[in-house]
Design a protein around this motif. Sequence first.
Motif, PDB file in Angstrom:
ATOM      1  N   HIS A  15       2.060  43.353  42.586  1.00  0.00           N
ATOM      2  CA  HIS A  15       2.606  42.251  41.797  1.00  0.00           C
ATOM      3  C   HIS A  15       2.463  42.536  40.305  1.00  0.00           C
ATOM      4  O   HIS A  15       3.395  42.314  39.527  1.00  0.00           O
ATOM      5  CB  HIS A  15       1.876  40.947  42.136  1.00  0.00           C
ATOM      6  CG  HIS A  15       2.350  40.274  43.385  1.00  0.00           C
ATOM      7  ND1 HIS A  15       3.420  39.414  43.425  1.00  0.00           N
ATOM      8  CD2 HIS A  15       1.886  40.326  44.655  1.00  0.00           C
ATOM      9  CE1 HIS A  15       3.608  38.969  44.650  1.00  0.00           C
ATOM     10  NE2 HIS A  15       2.683  39.517  45.426  1.00  0.00           N
ATOM     11  N   VAL A  16       1.275  43.009  39.912  1.00  0.00           N
ATOM     12  CA  VAL A  16       1.025  43.297  38.500  1.00  0.00           C
ATOM     13  C   VAL A  16       1.975  44.388  38.011  1.00  0.00           C
ATOM     14  O   VAL A  16       2.575  44.277  36.932  1.00  0.00           O
ATOM     15  CB  VAL A  16      -0.441  43.727  38.284  1.00  0.00           C
ATOM     16  CG1 VAL A  16      -0.664  44.173  36.844  1.00  0.00           C
ATOM     17  CG2 VAL A  16      -1.376  42.574  38.629  1.00  0.00           C
ATOM     18  N   ARG A  18       4.959  45.355  39.159  1.00  0.00           N
ATOM     19  CA  ARG A  18       6.353  44.912  39.049  1.00  0.00           C
ATOM     20  C   ARG A  18       6.556  43.988  37.855  1.00  0.00           C
ATOM     21  O   ARG A  18       7.554  44.099  37.132  1.00  0.00           O
ATOM     22  CB  ARG A  18       6.778  44.225  40.357  1.00  0.00           C
ATOM     23  CG  ARG A  18       7.026  45.197  41.506  1.00  0.00           C
ATOM     24  CD  ARG A  18       7.583  44.486  42.717  1.00  0.00           C
ATOM     25  NE  ARG A  18       6.590  43.645  43.355  1.00  0.00           N
ATOM     26  CZ  ARG A  18       5.781  44.051  44.330  1.00  0.00           C
ATOM     27  NH1 ARG A  18       5.837  45.300  44.759  1.00  0.00           N
ATOM     28  NH2 ARG A  18       4.904  43.232  44.868  1.00  0.00           N
ATOM     29  N   GLU A  19       5.619  43.080  37.637  1.00  0.00           N
ATOM     30  CA  GLU A  19       5.748  42.138  36.530  1.00  0.00           C
ATOM     31  C   GLU A  19       5.714  42.869  35.188  1.00  0.00           C
ATOM     32  O   GLU A  19       6.528  42.583  34.292  1.00  0.00           O
ATOM     33  CB  GLU A  19       4.627  41.107  36.597  1.00  0.00           C
ATOM     34  CG  GLU A  19       4.647  40.072  35.484  1.00  0.00           C
ATOM     35  CD  GLU A  19       5.876  39.180  35.490  1.00  0.00           C
ATOM     36  OE1 GLU A  19       6.253  38.707  34.409  1.00  0.00           O
ATOM     37  OE2 GLU A  19       6.454  38.982  36.583  1.00  0.00           O
ATOM     38  N   LEU A  20       4.794  43.790  35.015  1.00  0.00           N
ATOM     39  CA  LEU A  20       4.698  44.529  33.755  1.00  0.00           C
ATOM     40  C   LEU A  20       5.927  45.398  33.533  1.00  0.00           C
ATOM     41  O   LEU A  20       6.421  45.530  32.406  1.00  0.00           O
ATOM     42  CB  LEU A  20       3.435  45.384  33.749  1.00  0.00           C
ATOM     43  CG  LEU A  20       2.112  44.613  33.614  1.00  0.00           C
ATOM     44  CD1 LEU A  20       0.928  45.541  33.871  1.00  0.00           C
ATOM     45  CD2 LEU A  20       1.993  43.978  32.232  1.00  0.00           C
ATOM     46  N   GLU A  22       8.945  44.788  34.640  1.00  0.00           N
ATOM     47  CA  GLU A  22      10.046  43.891  34.287  1.00  0.00           C
ATOM     48  C   GLU A  22       9.976  43.467  32.824  1.00  0.00           C
ATOM     49  O   GLU A  22      10.999  43.191  32.195  1.00  0.00           O
ATOM     50  CB  GLU A  22      10.024  42.663  35.197  1.00  0.00           C
ATOM     51  CG  GLU A  22      10.469  42.952  36.622  1.00  0.00           C
ATOM     52  CD  GLU A  22      10.314  41.754  37.539  1.00  0.00           C
ATOM     53  OE1 GLU A  22       9.954  40.667  37.031  1.00  0.00           O
ATOM     54  OE2 GLU A  22      10.541  41.918  38.756  1.00  0.00           O
ATOM     55  N   GLN A  23       8.763  43.446  32.267  1.00  0.00           N
ATOM     56  CA  GLN A  23       8.592  43.105  30.860  1.00  0.00           C
ATOM     57  C   GLN A  23       8.885  44.291  29.945  1.00  0.00           C
ATOM     58  O   GLN A  23       8.882  44.136  28.720  1.00  0.00           O
ATOM     59  CB  GLN A  23       7.169  42.610  30.623  1.00  0.00           C
ATOM     60  CG  GLN A  23       6.832  41.300  31.314  1.00  0.00           C
ATOM     61  CD  GLN A  23       5.373  40.906  31.146  1.00  0.00           C
ATOM     62  OE1 GLN A  23       4.650  41.486  30.339  1.00  0.00           O
ATOM     63  NE2 GLN A  23       4.944  39.908  31.897  1.00  0.00           N
ATOM     64  N   PRO A 197       0.386  35.577  43.485  1.00  0.00           N
ATOM     65  CA  PRO A 197       1.040  35.725  42.177  1.00  0.00           C
ATOM     66  C   PRO A 197       0.234  35.110  41.029  1.00  0.00           C
ATOM     67  O   PRO A 197       0.297  35.606  39.895  1.00  0.00           O
ATOM     68  CB  PRO A 197       2.380  35.007  42.364  1.00  0.00           C
ATOM     69  CG  PRO A 197       2.668  35.168  43.827  1.00  0.00           C
ATOM     70  CD  PRO A 197       1.325  35.016  44.488  1.00  0.00           C
ATOM     71  N   ALA A 200      -2.265  37.767  39.920  1.00  0.00           N
ATOM     72  CA  ALA A 200      -1.644  38.781  39.072  1.00  0.00           C
ATOM     73  C   ALA A 200      -1.448  38.262  37.654  1.00  0.00           C
ATOM     74  O   ALA A 200      -1.747  38.962  36.667  1.00  0.00           O
ATOM     75  CB  ALA A 200      -0.310  39.215  39.679  1.00  0.00           C
ATOM     76  N   ARG A 201      -0.958  37.047  37.534  1.00  0.00           N
ATOM     77  CA  ARG A 201      -0.734  36.478  36.195  1.00  0.00           C
ATOM     78  C   ARG A 201      -2.047  36.301  35.437  1.00  0.00           C
ATOM     79  O   ARG A 201      -2.121  36.557  34.227  1.00  0.00           O
ATOM     80  CB  ARG A 201       0.005  35.148  36.322  1.00  0.00           C
ATOM     81  CG  ARG A 201       1.493  35.301  36.611  1.00  0.00           C
ATOM     82  CD  ARG A 201       2.207  33.975  36.518  1.00  0.00           C
ATOM     83  NE  ARG A 201       1.970  33.150  37.688  1.00  0.00           N
ATOM     84  CZ  ARG A 201       2.754  33.146  38.768  1.00  0.00           C
ATOM     85  NH1 ARG A 201       3.805  33.960  38.821  1.00  0.00           N
ATOM     86  NH2 ARG A 201       2.493  32.374  39.801  1.00  0.00           N
ATOM     87  N   SER A 290      -2.615  28.994  31.553  1.00  0.00           N
ATOM     88  CA  SER A 290      -1.780  28.922  32.748  1.00  0.00           C
ATOM     89  C   SER A 290      -2.356  27.926  33.734  1.00  0.00           C
ATOM     90  O   SER A 290      -3.544  27.599  33.693  1.00  0.00           O
ATOM     91  CB  SER A 290      -1.664  30.297  33.412  1.00  0.00           C
ATOM     92  OG  SER A 290      -2.932  30.766  33.823  1.00  0.00           O
TER      93      SER A 290
END
Length: 309
Positions: A15-16, A18-20, A22-23, A197, A200-201, A290
């Motif tokens: 998850h981490v 993919r998120e990074l 995408e950024q 998720p 990960a955030r 968050s």
Amino acid sequence: MGKHVIVGAGQVGGHVARELAEQGHEVVVVTRSGSGPKRPGIRLVAGHAADSAAMRRLADGADALYNCMNPKYHQWVRDWPPVAAALLEAAEATGAVLATISNLYGYGPVDGPMTEDLPLASTGTKGRVRAEMWAQALAAHQAGRVRVTEIRGSDYFGPGSSDQSYLGGRFLGPLLDGKPAMVLSDPDIPHSWTYIPDVARALMAAAAEEKAWGHAWHVPTDPPVTLREIAERLAALAGAPAPRLRRIPGWVLRAAGMAVPFLKEMRETRYQFDRPFVLDSSASQAVLGSAPTPMEDALKATLTWWREQ
């Protein structure tokens, strides 16, 4: 955009990554086999996290080094110390922030909600392993040698959850098929459940937020609910029959533990399901900025993921 090195590509590491990516960040994922998410912006590397020289090379120029790995449950005493030492050395040598995923084992049995200021007083083997890892990292941080942070969550659930998750496939499959779902303890005890998720955030936020360094934080987590309530919500959302939960007798678990190391090791943390197990994440929510994903949304996403498997 920066460089981020992630050790482990399991429940959270993927998850981490993919998120990074995408950024727009440069992402390096390190696993023993070289596996991980295959997508643009992610470089997969085969490596051993306990190899300090290799980890220093990989973390060179990185903004953050994320410890998302998890050795086999029954081998923590042997496998965790060299990995923790190597990653700490790599962070110190490169200047990368070391952000580690941990858990609540270090507190041991407590009365009332768990907050980050509780002492790490566990007398259990796995709890002491995690407590010592944090003590060493924190000492290095306080000495000015490195920047570290740690996040701690309760039992994971959600997309990508492993087969060891209490709310994973061995629970979801029978439940949604209208068959009895086996549970390990009283299903009517309040328990905190942490959405993957959100883990990960929280990890990414803690690595990026200077105010988070030098501290451990709880992953933003919804108020506790019982396993029975979770089952009823899932069945209603899926249009499945009313759930049937069957508790596995203690003697069966003890006997199974003779042959299955994972089940044997669970004896140490059984207290988490024999009494209310409540995580308080109010402090971290303020610092990390968050909130937890609403439970209803998290359960819907979990069902969608399960149906796609």
